[in-house]
Design a protein around this motif. Structure first.
Motif, PDB file in Angstrom:
ATOM      1  N   ARG A   1      41.333  25.695  36.259  1.00 37.82           N
ATOM      2  CA  ARG A   1      40.817  24.480  36.888  1.00 37.82           C
ATOM      3  C   ARG A   1      39.742  23.851  36.020  1.00 37.82           C
ATOM      4  O   ARG A   1      39.590  22.634  35.952  1.00 37.82           O
ATOM      5  CB  ARG A   1      40.260  24.833  38.270  1.00 37.82           C
ATOM      6  CG  ARG A   1      39.458  23.742  38.958  1.00 37.82           C
ATOM      7  CD  ARG A   1      38.884  24.230  40.287  1.00 37.82           C
ATOM      8  NE  ARG A   1      38.148  25.476  40.205  1.00 37.82           N
ATOM      9  CZ  ARG A   1      36.849  25.566  39.891  1.00 37.82           C
ATOM     10  NH1 ARG A   1      36.150  24.501  39.622  1.00 37.82           N
ATOM     11  NH2 ARG A   1      36.249  26.732  39.852  1.00 37.82           N
TER      12      ARG A   1
ATOM     13  N   GLU B   1      32.631  36.497  36.074  1.00 40.47           N
ATOM     14  CA  GLU B   1      32.411  36.137  37.480  1.00 40.47           C
ATOM     15  C   GLU B   1      33.347  35.004  37.920  1.00 40.47           C
ATOM     16  O   GLU B   1      33.882  34.278  37.111  1.00 40.47           O
ATOM     17  CB  GLU B   1      30.940  35.739  37.714  1.00 40.47           C
ATOM     18  CG  GLU B   1      30.536  34.416  37.090  1.00 40.47           C
ATOM     19  CD  GLU B   1      30.194  34.478  35.608  1.00 40.47           C
ATOM     20  OE1 GLU B   1      30.040  33.395  35.036  1.00 40.47           O
ATOM     21  OE2 GLU B   1      30.091  35.567  35.021  1.00 40.47           O
ATOM     22  N   ARG B   2      33.501  34.896  39.225  1.00 39.81           N
ATOM     23  CA  ARG B   2      34.325  33.874  39.881  1.00 39.81           C
ATOM     24  C   ARG B   2      35.778  33.893  39.414  1.00 39.81           C
ATOM     25  O   ARG B   2      36.403  32.851  39.267  1.00 39.81           O
ATOM     26  CB  ARG B   2      33.716  32.489  39.718  1.00 39.81           C
ATOM     27  CG  ARG B   2      32.417  32.361  40.509  1.00 39.81           C
ATOM     28  CD  ARG B   2      31.849  30.983  40.408  1.00 39.81           C
ATOM     29  NE  ARG B   2      30.989  30.983  39.229  1.00 39.81           N
ATOM     30  CZ  ARG B   2      30.544  29.907  38.620  1.00 39.81           C
ATOM     31  NH1 ARG B   2      30.861  28.723  39.064  1.00 39.81           N
ATOM     32  NH2 ARG B   2      29.767  29.985  37.571  1.00 39.81           N
ATOM     33  N   GLU B   3      36.278  35.122  39.122  1.00 43.39           N
ATOM     34  CA  GLU B   3      37.667  35.328  38.715  1.00 43.39           C
ATOM     35  C   GLU B   3      38.011  34.606  37.409  1.00 43.39           C
ATOM     36  O   GLU B   3      39.170  34.297  37.136  1.00 43.39           O
ATOM     37  CB  GLU B   3      38.631  34.924  39.826  1.00 43.39           C
ATOM     38  CG  GLU B   3      38.427  35.736  41.095  1.00 43.39           C
ATOM     39  CD  GLU B   3      39.347  35.293  42.214  1.00 43.39           C
ATOM     40  OE1 GLU B   3      40.476  34.848  41.932  1.00 43.39           O
ATOM     41  OE2 GLU B   3      38.932  35.410  43.376  1.00 43.39           O
ATOM     42  N   GLY B   4      36.981  34.350  36.599  1.00 44.97           N
ATOM     43  CA  GLY B   4      37.182  33.662  35.334  1.00 44.97           C
ATOM     44  C   GLY B   4      37.554  34.604  34.209  1.00 44.97           C
ATOM     45  O   GLY B   4      37.671  35.822  34.389  1.00 44.97           O
TER      46      GLY B   4
ATOM     47  N   ARG C   1      34.952  29.854  28.333  1.00 43.00           N
ATOM     48  CA  ARG C   1      35.105  30.461  29.657  1.00 43.00           C
ATOM     49  C   ARG C   1      36.002  29.560  30.494  1.00 43.00           C
ATOM     50  O   ARG C   1      35.767  28.359  30.584  1.00 43.00           O
ATOM     51  CB  ARG C   1      33.751  30.634  30.336  1.00 43.00           C
ATOM     52  CG  ARG C   1      32.953  31.754  29.693  1.00 43.00           C
ATOM     53  CD  ARG C   1      31.660  32.020  30.410  1.00 43.00           C
ATOM     54  NE  ARG C   1      31.148  33.323  29.976  1.00 43.00           N
ATOM     55  CZ  ARG C   1      30.212  33.995  30.607  1.00 43.00           C
ATOM     56  NH1 ARG C   1      29.673  33.509  31.712  1.00 43.00           N
ATOM     57  NH2 ARG C   1      29.811  35.161  30.152  1.00 43.00           N
TER      58      ARG C   1
ATOM     59  N   TYR D   1      38.023  29.064  34.295  1.00 36.75           N
ATOM     60  CA  TYR D   1      37.939  29.428  35.717  1.00 36.75           C
ATOM     61  C   TYR D   1      39.135  28.875  36.455  1.00 36.75           C
ATOM     62  O   TYR D   1      39.535  27.736  36.245  1.00 36.75           O
ATOM     63  CB  TYR D   1      36.657  28.870  36.331  1.00 36.75           C
ATOM     64  CG  TYR D   1      35.401  29.440  35.704  1.00 36.75           C
ATOM     65  CD1 TYR D   1      34.863  30.638  36.158  1.00 36.75           C
ATOM     66  CD2 TYR D   1      34.770  28.793  34.647  1.00 36.75           C
ATOM     67  CE1 TYR D   1      33.720  31.170  35.581  1.00 36.75           C
ATOM     68  CE2 TYR D   1      33.624  29.311  34.060  1.00 36.75           C
ATOM     69  CZ  TYR D   1      33.101  30.503  34.534  1.00 36.75           C
ATOM     70  OH  TYR D   1      31.992  31.028  33.956  1.00 36.75           O
TER      71      TYR D   1
END
Length: 151
Positions: free
Chosen positions: A84, A119-122, A148, A150
């Motif tokens: 995204r 973090e945040r499924e990244g 990175r 996400y």
């Protein structure tokens, strides 16, 4: 263009050359605009006549201009549908082994070196990017670039 449906699909490519970008032409206008935006007006880049008599026989692109094309190389070479949002995380190593005369065409070869969950499924990706100059015998730039992504 290489398409990935998910971050996991991309992560499975660690150790592989994943994509090669489209060619980008380095015009004098592009060099001048880069100089204007960065304040780097060194004659070897922007004074065409003086540069012709200089060490490279022509004006050359700024090294940082070449480096700044990395996002364009990635954009033309990869479609990661499972992402995204992506952010530049930085660079570990950068070298400029050969000059880029105005009129050259460049492209990037991207090899995925590392894919680490964050973090945040990244996913944090470390890429080896070799910027080739069409007809050149050495790379114009070699960089280790981190991003990175996400979902």
């Amino acid at each position: 263009m290489k398409t990935f449906e998910s971050l996991a699909e991309l992560a499975a490519c660690v150790g592989q050359e994943v994509a090669v970008s489209d060619w980008i032409e380095i015009t004098q206008e592009r060099v001048n605009l880069f100089a204007a935006s960065t304040g780097d007006h060194q004659w070897i880049h922007v004074d065409v006549e003086r540069a012709k008599a200089g060490p490279f026989g022509a004006p050359i692109a700024h090294g940082f201009l070449t480096l700044s094309l990395l996002p364009a190389f990635f954009d033309s070479a990869l479609d990661i549908r499972g992402a995204r949002m992506g952010v530049n995380y930085g660079l570990n190593r950068v070298r400029f082994p050969s000059p880029v005369p105005v009129g050259s065409r460049l492209r990037g070869r991207m090899t995925l070196q590392l894919a680490e969950p964050i973090e945040r499924e990244g996913l944090q990706l470390t890429w080896s990017v070799v910027v080739e100059r069409e007809g050149g015998d050495k790379p114009a730039c070699v960089a280790e670039s981190m991003a990175r992504l996400y979902p």
